[in-house]
Structure formats: C-alpha cells, structure tokens
Write an enzyme that holds these catalytic residues in place. Structure first.
Site, PDB file in Angstrom:
ATOM      1  N   LYS A  33      42.415 -46.475   0.819  1.00  0.00           N
ATOM      2  CA  LYS A  33      41.423 -47.362   1.004  1.00  0.00           C
ATOM      3  C   LYS A  33      40.973 -48.213   0.137  1.00  0.00           C
ATOM      4  CE  LYS A  33      36.770 -44.885   0.366  1.00  0.00           C
ATOM      5  NZ  LYS A  33      35.804 -44.583  -0.336  1.00  0.00           N
ATOM      6  N   THR A  84      27.096 -39.566  -5.168  1.00  0.00           N
ATOM      7  CA  THR A  84      26.495 -38.996  -5.945  1.00  0.00           C
ATOM      8  C   THR A  84      25.828 -37.426  -5.046  1.00  0.00           C
ATOM      9  OG1 THR A  84      24.417 -39.648  -6.167  1.00  0.00           O
ATOM     10  CG2 THR A  84      25.560 -40.106  -8.330  1.00  0.00           C
ATOM     11  N   LEU A 252       8.528 -46.847  11.436  1.00  0.00           N
ATOM     12  CA  LEU A 252       7.588 -45.926  12.001  1.00  0.00           C
ATOM     13  C   LEU A 252       8.672 -45.388  13.172  1.00  0.00           C
ATOM     14  CD1 LEU A 252       4.072 -46.427  11.409  1.00  0.00           C
ATOM     15  CD2 LEU A 252       5.005 -45.217  10.381  1.00  0.00           C
ATOM     16  N   ALA A 254       9.404 -42.851  15.341  1.00  0.00           N
ATOM     17  CA  ALA A 254       9.969 -41.676  15.439  1.00  0.00           C
ATOM     18  C   ALA A 254      10.416 -41.093  16.625  1.00  0.00           C
ATOM     19  CB  ALA A 254       8.451 -41.218  16.270  1.00  0.00           C
ATOM     20  N   GLY A 259      18.715 -39.356   8.563  1.00  0.00           N
ATOM     21  CA  GLY A 259      20.074 -38.387   8.285  1.00  0.00           C
ATOM     22  C   GLY A 259      20.679 -39.388   7.246  1.00  0.00           C
ATOM     23  N   CYS A 262      21.972 -40.727   1.815  1.00  0.00           N
ATOM     24  CA  CYS A 262      21.325 -40.975   1.153  1.00  0.00           C
ATOM     25  C   CYS A 262      19.426 -40.404   1.135  1.00  0.00           C
ATOM     26  CB  CYS A 262      20.952 -42.585   1.293  1.00  0.00           C
ATOM     27  SG  CYS A 262      22.549 -43.178   1.211  1.00  0.00           S
TER      28      CYS A 262
HETATM   29  C1  UGA Z   1      18.224 -46.115   2.781  1.00  0.00           C
HETATM   30  C2  UGA Z   1      17.449 -47.355   2.557  1.00  0.00           C
HETATM   31  O1  UGA Z   1      17.499 -47.652   3.857  1.00  0.00           O
HETATM   32  C3  UGA Z   1      18.326 -47.684   1.264  1.00  0.00           C
HETATM   33  O2  UGA Z   1      17.004 -49.029   0.768  1.00  0.00           O
HETATM   34  C4  UGA Z   1      19.130 -47.033   0.124  1.00  0.00           C
HETATM   35  O3  UGA Z   1      19.280 -48.544  -0.265  1.00  0.00           O
HETATM   36  C5  UGA Z   1      20.356 -46.218   0.779  1.00  0.00           C
HETATM   37  O4  UGA Z   1      20.032 -45.079   1.463  1.00  0.00           O
HETATM   38  C6  UGA Z   1      21.026 -45.945  -0.191  1.00  0.00           C
HETATM   39  O5  UGA Z   1      20.068 -45.067  -0.768  1.00  0.00           O
HETATM   40  O6  UGA Z   1      21.960 -46.603  -0.630  1.00  0.00           O
HETATM   41  P1  UGA Z   1      20.292 -46.142   4.920  1.00  0.00           P
HETATM   42  O7  UGA Z   1      20.846 -44.694   4.489  1.00  0.00           O
HETATM   43  O8  UGA Z   1      21.559 -46.599   5.126  1.00  0.00           O
HETATM   44  O9  UGA Z   1      19.867 -46.930   4.024  1.00  0.00           O
HETATM   45  O10 UGA Z   1      19.513 -46.094   5.956  1.00  0.00           O
HETATM   46  P2  UGA Z   1      18.610 -46.151   6.578  1.00  0.00           P
HETATM   47  O11 UGA Z   1      17.735 -47.816   7.099  1.00  0.00           O
HETATM   48  O12 UGA Z   1      17.229 -45.766   4.890  1.00  0.00           O
HETATM   49  O13 UGA Z   1      17.909 -45.119   7.568  1.00  0.00           O
HETATM   50  C7  UGA Z   1      17.840 -43.560   7.082  1.00  0.00           C
HETATM   51  C8  UGA Z   1      17.613 -42.706   8.835  1.00  0.00           C
HETATM   52  O14 UGA Z   1      16.510 -42.818   9.282  1.00  0.00           O
HETATM   53  C9  UGA Z   1      18.688 -43.016   9.403  1.00  0.00           C
HETATM   54  O15 UGA Z   1      19.263 -41.940   9.885  1.00  0.00           O
HETATM   55  C10 UGA Z   1      17.934 -43.810  10.482  1.00  0.00           C
HETATM   56  O16 UGA Z   1      18.002 -43.262  11.948  1.00  0.00           O
HETATM   57  C11 UGA Z   1      16.534 -43.448   9.630  1.00  0.00           C
HETATM   58  N1  UGA Z   1      15.356 -43.635  10.666  1.00  0.00           N
HETATM   59  C12 UGA Z   1      15.292 -44.533  10.106  1.00  0.00           C
HETATM   60  C13 UGA Z   1      14.230 -43.581  11.900  1.00  0.00           C
HETATM   61  O17 UGA Z   1      14.552 -41.734  11.746  1.00  0.00           O
HETATM   62  N2  UGA Z   1      13.079 -43.937  11.687  1.00  0.00           N
HETATM   63  C14 UGA Z   1      12.842 -45.228  11.048  1.00  0.00           C
HETATM   64  O18 UGA Z   1      11.969 -45.747  11.273  1.00  0.00           O
HETATM   65  C15 UGA Z   1      14.105 -45.509  10.614  1.00  0.00           C
END
Ligand code: UGA
Length: 437
Positions: A33, A84, A252, A254, A259, A262
């Site tokens: 990396k 983590t 929101l 659905a 996944g 985080c």
């Molecule tokens: C998430 C948080 O949104 C960030 O603010 C945080 O910094 C990050 O975790 C972290 O802890 O590092 P991330 O995991 O990159 O960010 O992605 P998200 O956009 O939150 O999406 C997470 C999951 O939720 C994805 O699988 C997405 O498909 C799903 N999702 C999101 C839904 O199923 N429905 C939604 O309306 C939005």
C-alpha cells in the site's frame, strides 16, 4: 503532520491535509500500500483521490513511510486512522491495531506533540490511550492525546474531508485545541462548526451518529416489511414522510440495507460497550436495528427465489453490484455479496458485475463468477438482481438487456431503477417493499 493508517480513512485524510497546505507523512505497516501511495497511486477506488494524490505528490507535500520512528521524528501532530474491526467471536471492537500504533509511536515522541485519534473506538478508549501516551513518551508531558472523530462517507470522502459538516475535537487542553484549530484553519475560516468536547463525548458523538443513521435505514426497511404485508409502496411512503423536514428524506432509501466497514460493526461494538458499562437497556434497540438490517438480506434472497419460481437449483442469476455501496470498491460486509453467496449455496450459478469492486470480490468470493460488463453477467440469466445502485445501472437499456437473458426477470433490491421503463421493455419486475405490479 503524520497520518498513521492509510486505508479508506487515512489515505484520504493524508491527501486532503496536504491539499490544504500541510507537510504530511503517511504511515502504514502494509508495504504494498505504501509503495503504491509513494508513487501517487491510490491503493483503492475513491472518486477524486487519484487526482488529489497526483497533485499533492507532485507538490512534494505528501510522503509515505512504514516507520513509526520516522513518524515520531517528523510530526508535530499524529493522526491515528487505523481500523477497529469487529473482534472475531464477539460484538466488541478489535483495538489491537490502535494499541500497536500508540505503543510503537509513544517511546519515540520526544518533541512537544499531539496524538489525535480519528478511528472509531468504544467510549473510554481515548482516556486509556491518553494515559498510555503520557507513560510512554520519554519527555513526560511532551505528548498529549486528543480525539477528533471522522465522519466521511466512502464515495464522497474527499469532499466530506475538505468540506466537513462539522469538526468535533475531544480535549481538555488549550494547547491541543489551538494546534487543531491551526490544522483545520481553512475549514474553520469557511464557516465549518468546530465543537470542543471532553474525550468521552467526542468518542460517543461518532458512534451515536452512526447508530442514528443505521436506525434510520432500519426504520424505513421495517416500514418496507409492513408495505409488503399490505400492498403499500415504501418508496412513496419514504418520499412522503421525508418531506417533513424534521424527518428529512436522506438515508430513507429502503432496500437491501446497510453494510460496509462502519455501520454494522459500529452498532455491535456500541452494544458490547453498553453491556460492559451496565447500560445495555439504553442500547437494546440497536439489536433490533441489526436484526431488521440482516433480514433485508434474507428477504432479498426469498424475493429472488420467488421470482425464479421457488427454487434456485440450476438457475443462472446475474448480480449487478458487489461493493457495499456505489462509488466504492469496498466489499467489507457487502450485502450484495452476502446475498450472492447464499443464493450460490442454494444451487444457482451466479455471475457478478461491479463497476469497481470485481477484483476485491473475486479475492474474497473466488467461487462466484464475474463479468466485466453488465450485459455479459446477464447472458442466459433466469433473473437479474440489482444489489448495489451504481449510476451506470440506471443508464442500462432494458430492451437490449432483455434480449441477452433467458427470461427477463428483475429484482430491484435498491429501489433505484425506473421500474415502469423495465416493465415496458418486457421485464417481470419485483422490488423490496413495493407491490408486484
Ligand atoms: C458511514 C457514515 O455515513 C459516515 O458518516 C461515517 O463516517 C462512516 O460510516 C464511518 O464510520 O467511517 P459509509 O459506511 O462510508 O459511511 O457509507 P454510508 O453512506 O453511510 O452507507 C452505509 C450503508 O448504508 C451502505 O451499504 C448503503 O447502501 C446503506 N444505505 C444508505 C441504505 O441502505 N439506505 C440509505 O438510505 C442510505
């Protein structure tokens, strides 16, 4: 400054800190990396990162190393961005990487400096690490520790870092506060709210925010289950409740649920920490949030099985999407690959397409087949499952795609496609939380 840990968080943070004018040394134990980054190449896909790395690399403000001793000698501020992950056999977070960084860096910290945790940790970790830094640093009070949680989302990480919604700094020290205000001066000047809290509050802000987001997604997915039982349409429901600006329409959507590296592990680690603290009742709802989320994957498998007539045995299934979300090549706890692997076990032949994550998916799930074009994945398919909502899938021509399938059947598990358009092109269409026709 140094940025220790150059994964999805650290590599972006390092490049963005160089972009706003700091001299940055990125550090990681992974030599491959570091070799890629040292040549200005991102070791993973994140929109905008390649350009940023090329620019900051050429400007000479960003270097990389595998040595914590070099980091200690170089930096006044050390950002700790290591992972983590969920501990094996437990809900709790594995803190071995962050502990190893503090133990490796601490004895070399001679000049006055600041160690800044950015990783997501169980509340109480920062206070423990602050004590460890003070014990290890040879010059007693030379080194301090502050906590500065990161809120970036994969896929929009560069913008989220350069234009954050807020900056949160956990510290009781005026010196640490002043140093971090200097680090983030361009963002603060641009009007970004900058909140100073104690260490525990800063740690909790992060997990509370991620738990809220996870709850919002599981809430709408619970509503999708109710919609399925009543013939209602969850997309119209979400649109209507989201217009109340106390609720808001974001997060929101659905479908197949959340996944990634985080949200799933963060709510579980929060549950585990809640039990240790004797406040498990306050967080019990997160178990339900997790269960609703995991049921989305099962409901997707069940809906796909119904779509192909009740059994996967001998069926050819095309899977569109492998990353846990679009605009990322990250497949950690990817709902799409989880569903694909379960359907494979039930006797189907699976071909997966993704815009960026095929290499990662192939390494983790070598028994699935992969295609480099959506149409190739759909050749001879008995059903097409839309599992990660890449923009490119919305631009597919359903009529041309129907022609290469064996039977044009679609399950939109992300509620992101124009279903009437697909139906008009001859597809039998199902979607999670929506009526069949
Ligand atoms: C998430 C948080 O949104 C960030 O603010 C945080 O910094 C990050 O975790 C972290 O802890 O590092 P991330 O995991 O990159 O960010 O992605 P998200 O956009 O939150 O999406 C997470 C999951 O939720 C994805 O699988 C997405 O498909 C799903 N999702 C999101 C839904 O199923 N429905 C939604 O309306 C939005």
């Amino acid at each position: 400054m140094t940025v220790i840990g150059t994964g999805y968080l650290g590599a972006v943070h390092a490049a963005c800190m160089a972009e706003i004018g700091h001299e940055v040394l990125g550090v990681d134990v992974d030599e491959l990396k570091i070799a890629a980054l040292a040549e200005g190449r991102p070791p993973f896909f994140e929109p905008g990162l390649a350009d940023l790395l090329a620019r900051t690399h050429a400007g000479g403000r960003l270097r990389f190393s595998t040595s914590l001793r070099e980091a200690a000698e170089f930096g006044e501020v050390h950002f700790v961005c290591v992972g983590t992950p969920q501990r094996s056999g437990s809900f709790a977070a594995d803190l071995s990487h962050i502990d190893a960084v503090v133990d490796g860096l601490g004895p070399h910290l001679s000049e006055p400096c600041l160690v800044v945790g950015k990783s997501t940790v169980p509340v109480g970790t920062a206070a423990r690490l602050a004590g460890r830094v003070a014990d290890l640093a040879p010059a007693g009070d030379a080194a301090e520790l502050a906590w500065n949680p990161e809120f970036l989302r994969e896929g929009t990480a560069v913008r989220d870092t350069l234009e954050p919604d807020r900056l949160v700094v956990g510290t009781g020290s005026a010196r640490a506060d002043a140093m971090l205000r200097e680090v983030y001066a361009p963002m603060i000047e641009a009007g970004t709210p900058y909140l100073v809290t104690d260490l525990a509050t800063a740690e909790l802000v992060k997990v509370a925010a991620n738990s809220f987001l996870a709850t919002k997604i599981s809430y709408v997915n619970a509503m999708a289950e109710i919609c399925e039982a009543t013939g209602a349409d969850v997309t119209r429901l979400a649109e209507a409740i989201g217009l109340d600006d106390r609720i808001g329409s974001r997060f929101l959507s659905a479908g197949l649920g959340f996944g990634g590296g985080c949200l799933p592990k963060d709510i579980r680690a929060f549950l585990a920490r809640g039990e240790e603290l004797g406040v498990e009742r306050s967080l019990r709802f997160l178990r339900e949030v997790d269960e609703i989320n995991m049921r989305c994957r099962q409901r997707t498998v069940d809906a796909a099985r119904d779509l192909v007539g009740g059994s996967f045995l001998g069926k050819r299934i095309a899977v569109l999407g492998a990353a846990f979300k679009p605009d990322s090549d990250d497949i950690r706890d990817s709902p799409a690959l989880n569903v694909a692997a379960v359907i494979k076990l039930q006797g189907a032949h699976i071909t997966v397409h993704d815009e960026e994550a095929v290499d990662n998916a192939r390494a983790a799930f070598p028994h699935l087949d992969y295609a480099l074009e959506p149409a190739k994945a759909c050749e001879g398919a008995d059903a097409v499952l839309h599992l990660t909502e890449w923009r490119q899938y919305r631009e597919l021509d359903p009529a041309r795609l129907a022609a290469v399938t064996r039977t044009p059947r679609l399950l939109d598990a992300r509620n992101a496609l124009d279903l009437p358009h697909w139906r008009n092109a001859g597809w039998t269409v199902r979607a999670l939380g929506r009526p069949a026709a």
